[in-house]
Design a protein around this motif. Structure first.
Motif, PDB file in Angstrom:
ATOM      1  N   LEU A   1       0.790  -1.238   0.000  1.00  0.00           N
ATOM      2  CA  LEU A   1       0.000   0.000   0.000  1.00  0.00           C
ATOM      3  C   LEU A   1       0.820   1.284   0.000  1.00  0.00           C
ATOM      4  CD1 LEU A   1      -2.874  -0.929   2.475  1.00  0.00           C
ATOM      5  CD2 LEU A   1      -2.951  -0.825  -0.010  1.00  0.00           C
ATOM      6  N   ILE A   2       1.988   1.265   0.683  1.00  0.00           N
ATOM      7  CA  ILE A   2       2.664   2.553   0.845  1.00  0.00           C
ATOM      8  C   ILE A   2       3.145   3.154  -0.482  1.00  0.00           C
ATOM      9  CG2 ILE A   2       4.904   1.641   1.619  1.00  0.00           C
ATOM     10  CD1 ILE A   2       4.901   4.157   3.478  1.00  0.00           C
ATOM     11  N   PRO A   3       3.620   2.346  -1.458  1.00  0.00           N
ATOM     12  CA  PRO A   3       3.968   2.974  -2.742  1.00  0.00           C
ATOM     13  C   PRO A   3       2.754   3.639  -3.405  1.00  0.00           C
ATOM     14  CG  PRO A   3       4.928   0.794  -2.613  1.00  0.00           C
ATOM     15  CD  PRO A   3       3.989   0.919  -1.454  1.00  0.00           C
ATOM     16  N   LEU A   4       1.571   3.080  -3.169  1.00  0.00           N
ATOM     17  CA  LEU A   4       0.366   3.687  -3.742  1.00  0.00           C
ATOM     18  C   LEU A   4       0.188   5.127  -3.259  1.00  0.00           C
ATOM     19  CD1 LEU A   4      -2.425   0.952  -3.666  1.00  0.00           C
ATOM     20  CD2 LEU A   4      -1.215   1.890  -5.628  1.00  0.00           C
ATOM     21  N   VAL A   5       0.483   5.347  -1.951  1.00  0.00           N
ATOM     22  CA  VAL A   5       0.372   6.714  -1.427  1.00  0.00           C
ATOM     23  C   VAL A   5       1.338   7.619  -2.191  1.00  0.00           C
ATOM     24  CG1 VAL A   5       0.650   8.176   0.596  1.00  0.00           C
ATOM     25  CG2 VAL A   5      -0.312   5.908   0.836  1.00  0.00           C
TER      26      VAL A   5
ATOM     27  N   PHE B   1       2.412   7.275  -5.264  1.00  0.00           N
ATOM     28  CA  PHE B   1       1.884   7.533  -6.617  1.00  0.00           C
ATOM     29  C   PHE B   1       0.751   8.549  -6.559  1.00  0.00           C
ATOM     30  CE2 PHE B   1       3.044   2.824  -7.310  1.00  0.00           C
ATOM     31  CZ  PHE B   1       4.367   3.155  -7.512  1.00  0.00           C
ATOM     32  N   LEU B   2      -0.151   8.369  -5.548  1.00  0.00           N
ATOM     33  CA  LEU B   2      -1.294   9.279  -5.443  1.00  0.00           C
ATOM     34  C   LEU B   2      -0.837  10.712  -5.154  1.00  0.00           C
ATOM     35  CD1 LEU B   2      -3.940   7.148  -3.510  1.00  0.00           C
ATOM     36  CD2 LEU B   2      -4.050   7.957  -5.862  1.00  0.00           C
ATOM     37  N   VAL B   3       0.152  10.845  -4.268  1.00  0.00           N
ATOM     38  CA  VAL B   3       0.637  12.190  -3.945  1.00  0.00           C
ATOM     39  C   VAL B   3       1.253  12.832  -5.188  1.00  0.00           C
ATOM     40  CG1 VAL B   3       2.418  13.436  -2.664  1.00  0.00           C
ATOM     41  CG2 VAL B   3       0.923  11.842  -1.476  1.00  0.00           C
ATOM     42  N   GLU B   4       1.956  12.053  -5.991  1.00  0.00           N
ATOM     43  CA  GLU B   4       2.540  12.613  -7.212  1.00  0.00           C
ATOM     44  C   GLU B   4       1.428  13.073  -8.160  1.00  0.00           C
ATOM     45  OE1 GLU B   4       4.954  10.004  -9.607  1.00  0.00           O
ATOM     46  OE2 GLU B   4       5.885  11.721 -10.604  1.00  0.00           O
TER      47      GLU B   4
END
Lengths: 412, 265
Positions: B76-80, B82-85
């Motif tokens: 999950l943490i890489p998803l955050v 990507f979303l922040v980018e």
């Protein structure tokens, strides 16, 4: 910024005064605790605690509203004092979170300062009381005059106030009694955790049947020298099923046959038996560099001896699986004639006349053959108030989340 | 199981490293942006696929042991990042996030988890998944907030202004706090059903309360015109409390009677 430095206690008060005040309050709390020779805060029961809490709430709201322009009251209901009290509660909780709570030698400094029961100690009670006052005063300002703009603030802060105050003031009214009941018997007595003196319940419990379901049998290699199973830390328990192949250092085991419920006759021959009496037998083929052999092993029961297979200096054995579910079929009868048939199971308590009944445990030594069921009877008249607080906090949080996102939209 | 953990972990880390490497060249060659993202994203997909197959093998959600929660964290943490980018056009966070995710996978590689299928009766509850998932996502957001805060602090020390980064760490903390509150209350409601009382000052409860207080304090300090720069330090350090709550509690002297020690692995 060119502001002249404010001296100590020179208005407007802020963090310095707030931390000093908080430190004095905590210190005073410890003095009180010491003076009471380690006795915690006196326990008030219904209706006294409800009356005291109601008066306290009125007092706090009254002070907040009547003196809302007073600089000291403004400071008392402000964020600096709130933050310092949050830090104080956090530090006291830290003590409770690091050091074991419970009985210690009476008369030790640890006991005299209440460090072994920090959450019912004077310093904790005083800090929480001041925190409730601080929170309550700030709440009064948002409640009057009422505005829908403040609804998120009100829900969260009032919810926290209600949950915290009712949880703490109501704690003495919580009754938790363990009711040990044997199969086929009826009992109306319960025991508090720390006492051997039974208390009479306003109802009786009759246990019709107790059943235990287990996960699959576990197989292990046992070394009598070290007195425990040889198991690699990273290795899961070996769950037994037909065809299982397991291996330990130089010992290979294969499960050839599995009888979940069987009993041996006089000559040792195995026969299928019914669920209540039968015990599991497993036929294993054990292969070592020295050769291989086949043997029946069993977990044993209170009536049949355990049988392990010897391999050199060690043994291959099986034991019952961990409990998967246990339940008690009961009839509960109230003193007023009310009657309820129900099945109690972990995570599925039942409600009866203001009490909640929980499946708590059983005779773990007897396992599947346990005739005893431990039922816990719990009464907490303050629960609805605490839950009201919880749901208000959650509602406030949902709005907080929503507004946070909306602000983000505006910000970008 | 379709594939074992070592393969999955190595594949995910390979995807993340290759994706990150490719991203470095995006500034020169913008055409690489999509392949770089897809490659990084593939790493997360590998983890999601692994969790799904692991779940079906165990016949229970893999949310019981610390090692199992680390799997979710790694997914999950890489998803955050990507979303922040995507949301704030901040590219650097995803590298930290993928780094952190790899760190958790490396821990799991070094401490192979116990593949224990059993679930004690108290954990067999409809509250199990919401309680743990809400906490997981909350921790993921707060970890990202803390990482952002560390980055902000390092920029401050080099006297670079960075208002955007400060608002990112703030909103991540805000969302994380909301989820922590839900996790705490879900836990209390579950405890009432399973253990008879909603709050017993169990060490894990105490530490969950402490981490909640830490972020409650942050939000009030933020409201009270405290210099935003200083608060970045606070956010960076708050995560330590959370880590103690998550991993450390089992090793504290108070943990001997905790109902949460089944997570020790």
């Amino acid at each position: 910024m060119g502001i002249v430095r404010r001296g100590w206690l020179q208005p407007p008060w802020e963090f310095r005064e707030a931390s000093l005040f908080t430190a004095i309050a905590v210190f005073f709390g410890f003095i009180l605790q010491y003076a009471a020779s380690g006795q915690g805060v006196p326990r008030l029961y219904l209706p006294v605690n409800a009356i005291v809490l109601g008066l306290f709430a009125l007092l706090v709201l009254g002070i907040g509203l009547v003196f809302r322009e007073n600089t000291t009251v403004k400071w008392f209901g402000g964020i600096p004092l709130g933050l310092c009290l949050i830090v104080a509660i956090a530090v006291l909780s830290l003590i409770g979170g690091v050091f074991p709570q419970g009985e210690v030698k009476p008369g030790s400094i640890w006991a005299l300062l209440g460090l072994n029961q920090i959450f019912s100690s004077w310093p904790f009670a005083l800090t929480v009381l001041l925190f409730l006052a601080n929170l309550g005063i700030s709440l009064s300002w948002k409640l009057v005059p009422f505005s829908f703009k403040n609804i998120q603030f009100i829900l969260f802060h009032a919810g926290f106030w209600i949950a915290l105050s009712c949880g703490i003031f109501g704690a003495p009214d919580l009754q938790r009694l363990v009711v040990p009941v044997d199969e086929g018997k009826e009992i109306n007595l319960g025991y508090a955790m720390e006492s051997n003196i039974p208390q009479k319940l306003p109802f009786s419990i009759f246990l019709k049947d107790f059943t235990l379901e287990e996960y699959p049998l576990q197989m292990f290699l046992y070394d009598p020298q070290i007195g425990q199973p040889i198991q690699e830390r990273s290795k899961a328990p070996v769950l037994v099923h037909k065809g299982l192949k397991a291996s330990w250092d130089g010992v290979d085991v294969e499960v050839l046959d599995l009888l979940p419920f069987a009993l041996p006759d006089k000559d040792g021959r195995l026969h299928p038996a019914d669920k209540t009496a039968g015990i599991p037998f497993v036929k294993v083929k054990i292969t070592t560099p020295a050769g291989s052999k086949e043997e029946w092993i069993t977990t044993g029961s209170p009536f049949v001896e355990t049988r392990d297979a010897q391999v050199g200096d060690v043994y291959v054995g099986i034991r019952p699986g961990t409990p998967k579910a246990f339940r008690s079929v009961v009839t509960v009868k109230g003193d007023n004639g009310q009657q309820l048939n129900a099945t109690l199971e972990v995570n599925h308590p039942i409600d009866f006349g203001g009490w909640k009944l929980y499946q708590m445990g059983y005779d773990e030594k007897a396992g599947r053959w346990s005739q005893l069921s431990l039922i816990e009877a719990i009464r907490d008249p303050w629960l609805p108030a605490v839950y009201l607080g919880f749901f208000m906090i959650m509602a406030g949080n949902l709005l907080f989340f929503w507004n946070g996102i909306k602000q983000k939209e505006v910000a970008s | 199981m379709i594939f074992d953990f070592t393969t999955a972990a190595l594949a995910a880390m390979a995807c993340w490293s290759a994706g990150s490497l490719l991203s470095f060249f995006v500034r020169k060659t913008p055409a690489l942006k999509l392949p770089a993202f897809l490659l990084s994203f593939a790493g997360t997909l590998v983890m999601v696929a692994f969790i799904a197959s692991y779940w079906s093998m165990l016949d229970r959600p893999p949310l019981r042991t610390l090692g199992e929660t680390r799997l979710w964290y790694a997914a999950l943490i890489p998803l955050v990042g990507f979303l922040v980018e995507y949301r704030w056009k901040i590219a650097w966070l995803k590298y930290y996030c993928m780094g952190l995710a790899s760190f958790f996978l490396v821990i799991n590689l070094n401490h192979p988890d116990v593949f224990d299928k059993t679930l004690m009766p108290a954990l067999q509850s409809p509250w199990f998944i919401p309680h743990v998932v809400v906490y997981l996502v909350g921790y993921v957001l707060l970890a990202a907030s803390s990482v952002t805060a560390v980055h902000n602090v390092s920029l401050q020390l080099r006297s670079k202004s960075n208002a955007n980064g400060e608002s990112v760490s703030h909103y991540l903390a805000l969302l994380g706090f909301v989820l922590l509150s839900f996790g705490l209350i879900f836990g209390a409601l579950w405890a009432k059903e399973a253990w008879g009382h909603y709050w017993t000052w169990d060490p894990k409860e105490t530490w969950a309360f402490l981490s909640w207080l830490a972020y409650l304090g942050y939000l009030h300090a933020y409201r009270y015109k405290i210099e935003k720069g200083k608060l970045q330090w606070y956010l960076a350090l708050s995560f330590i409390v959370l880590l103690v709550c998550w991993f450390g509690v089992n090793y504290l002297p108070s943990a001997q009677n905790s109902v949460h020690t089944y997570t020790q692995s």
